[in-house]
Design a protein around this motif. Structure first.
Motif, mmCIF file in Angstrom:
data_model
loop_
_atom_site.group_PDB
_atom_site.id
_atom_site.type_symbol
_atom_site.label_atom_id
_atom_site.label_comp_id
_atom_site.label_asym_id
_atom_site.label_seq_id
_atom_site.Cartn_x
_atom_site.Cartn_y
_atom_site.Cartn_z
ATOM 1 N N ASP A 240 30.058 -10.410 104.986
ATOM 2 C CA ASP A 240 28.657 -10.299 105.380
ATOM 3 C C ASP A 240 28.444 -8.865 105.824
ATOM 4 O OD1 ASP A 240 27.010 -12.747 105.272
ATOM 5 O OD2 ASP A 240 28.634 -13.599 106.469
ATOM 6 N N SER A 242 25.606 -5.915 106.979
ATOM 7 C CA SER A 242 24.232 -5.715 107.433
ATOM 8 C C SER A 242 23.543 -4.641 106.602
ATOM 9 C CB SER A 242 24.214 -5.307 108.910
ATOM 10 O OG SER A 242 24.564 -3.944 109.056
ATOM 11 N N SER A 243 22.237 -4.542 106.781
ATOM 12 C CA SER A 243 21.459 -3.545 106.038
ATOM 13 C C SER A 243 21.934 -2.127 106.305
ATOM 14 C CB SER A 243 19.971 -3.661 106.402
ATOM 15 O OG SER A 243 19.478 -4.937 106.080
ATOM 16 N N THR A 248 29.537 -7.602 109.488
ATOM 17 C CA THR A 248 29.197 -8.556 110.547
ATOM 18 C C THR A 248 30.133 -9.757 110.563
ATOM 19 O OG1 THR A 248 27.565 -9.603 109.089
ATOM 20 C CG2 THR A 248 26.777 -7.874 110.560
ATOM 21 N N GLU A 270 35.432 -2.031 106.984
ATOM 22 C CA GLU A 270 34.164 -1.518 107.514
ATOM 23 C C GLU A 270 34.104 -0.001 107.481
ATOM 24 O OE1 GLU A 270 31.289 -2.829 111.095
ATOM 25 O OE2 GLU A 270 33.233 -2.048 111.755
ATOM 26 N N PRO A 275 25.801 1.241 103.081
ATOM 27 C CA PRO A 275 24.727 0.258 103.244
ATOM 28 C C PRO A 275 24.356 -0.333 101.889
ATOM 29 C CG PRO A 275 23.871 2.499 103.456
ATOM 30 C CD PRO A 275 25.362 2.615 103.410
ATOM 31 N N ASN A 281 18.413 -9.230 101.290
ATOM 32 C CA ASN A 281 19.001 -9.610 102.573
ATOM 33 C C ASN A 281 19.674 -10.974 102.465
ATOM 34 O OD1 ASN A 281 18.108 -7.292 103.881
ATOM 35 N ND2 ASN A 281 16.163 -8.224 104.471
ATOM 36 N N ARG A 284 26.063 -12.261 100.253
ATOM 37 C CA ARG A 284 27.449 -12.050 100.668
ATOM 38 C C ARG A 284 28.236 -11.506 99.484
ATOM 39 N NH1 ARG A 284 29.851 -17.129 103.370
ATOM 40 N NH2 ARG A 284 30.611 -15.722 105.001
#
Length: 293
Positions: A240, A242-243, A248, A270, A275, A281, A284
């Motif tokens: 997952d 994020s924008s 996350t 990470e 991005p 949105n 996954r």
């Protein structure tokens, strides 16, 4: 009439507006060129200018221009940025409020609903002149995207796409319209010909697949780092993101009980996540670690 009687909401006017206005006097035979900023707030040393110029250069080169010439025959004056158009974008509909009123009073049962917001114009303006006679214009073009976004980079692909069509062209008049996300992604980003495109595909899902592919290719180069984290076999994971490119959540298969290994792998993944721009949105991403192929 049916809409009014039912109290339905009319469609909202949310589409971004693209505009182009192009003039052509002559296509130069000698295309040795230099790009020069014309606006006072544009500096050739700024990161914004350098980044955009690299992308603009690719478009100019596709038209045959040599932008690295020591002795240019053409000067291409460049202005780009964002303007507040001071225009209010109106979304409208109808509601039917229940308001008590006397028999002889005009009923207010139908009322317009307005939502207003400012629009911003992201623009690029190019003017090509003869280097030997700088007052002689050869061609000029201005492209604009008008919507509620204040960020120039949110519009630059659409603007460059229009430039690829209207550099050295005459539009006859200002042209206004829209470009489908799928068209933009396939024709401009993927560089597909019209014979290769499929506009029935969803641009957001295409960009998800491209994002996943880039992640998988990057993960293959990090096998040694994953071994140091404690991984000892091929492992798949669902991410997952994020924008803003933060990881996350990460789900491992097979599951990893050791918290230190999980945390080490998650931190490593990470550290190089971009991005997911253009991806819807909530999507996954499936990846593999310690993959040999």
């Amino acid at each position: 009439a049916l809409l009014l009687l039912a109290g339905c909401r009319l469609p909202e006017e949310d589409a971004a507006m693209l505009k182009t206005d192009a003039y052509l006097e002559t296509v130069p035979a000698d295309k040795r060129a230099v790009v020069r900023p014309t606006a006072e707030n544009l500096s050739e040393n700024s990161l914004e200018y350098k980044q955009f110029c690299r992308k603009l250069t690719a478009v100019l080169q596709s038209k045959g221009y040599d932008t690295n010439a020591d002795t240019p025959a053409v000067i291409i004056n460049l202005d780009f940025g964002v303007k507040n158009t001071n225009t209010l974008h109106v979304k409208y509909g109808f509601n039917t409020p229940e308001k008590p009123h006397s028999y002889d009073e005009v009923s207010g049962s139908l009322a317009s609903v307005y939502t207003r917001r400012k629009l911003y114009s992201k623009f690029v303006k190019l003017t090509a002149v003869d280097a030997a006679r700088p007052k002689r214009e050869l061609w000029k073009v201005e492209v604009v995207k008008e919507d509620a976004a204040e960020d120039f980079r949110s519009a630059q692909n659409e603007l460059l796409y229009l430039l690829s069509k209207y550099i050295e062209a005459d539009s006859s008049e200002q042209i206004k319209g829209t470009v489908l996300d799928t068209e933009l992604y396939q024709r401009f980003v993927l560089k597909l010909s019209a014979g290769e495109t499929d506009l029935s595909l969803n641009a957001g899902m295409e960009q998800k697949r491209a994002y996943e592919k880039r992640l998988r290719e990057r993960l293959k180069t990090e096998n040694a780092q994953f071994v140091r984290c404690g991984l000892n076999r091929k492992t798949t994971a669902v991410l997952d993101v994020s924008s803003f490119g933060f990881l996350t959540e990460i789900e491992f298969n097979p599951s990893i009980a050791d918290t230190r290994v999980r945390s080490c792998v998650a931190d490593l993944v990470e550290s190089f996540l971009p991005p997911p721009v253009g991806v819807p949105n909530g999507e996954r991403f499936s990846v593999e670690m310690l993959s040999a192929d």
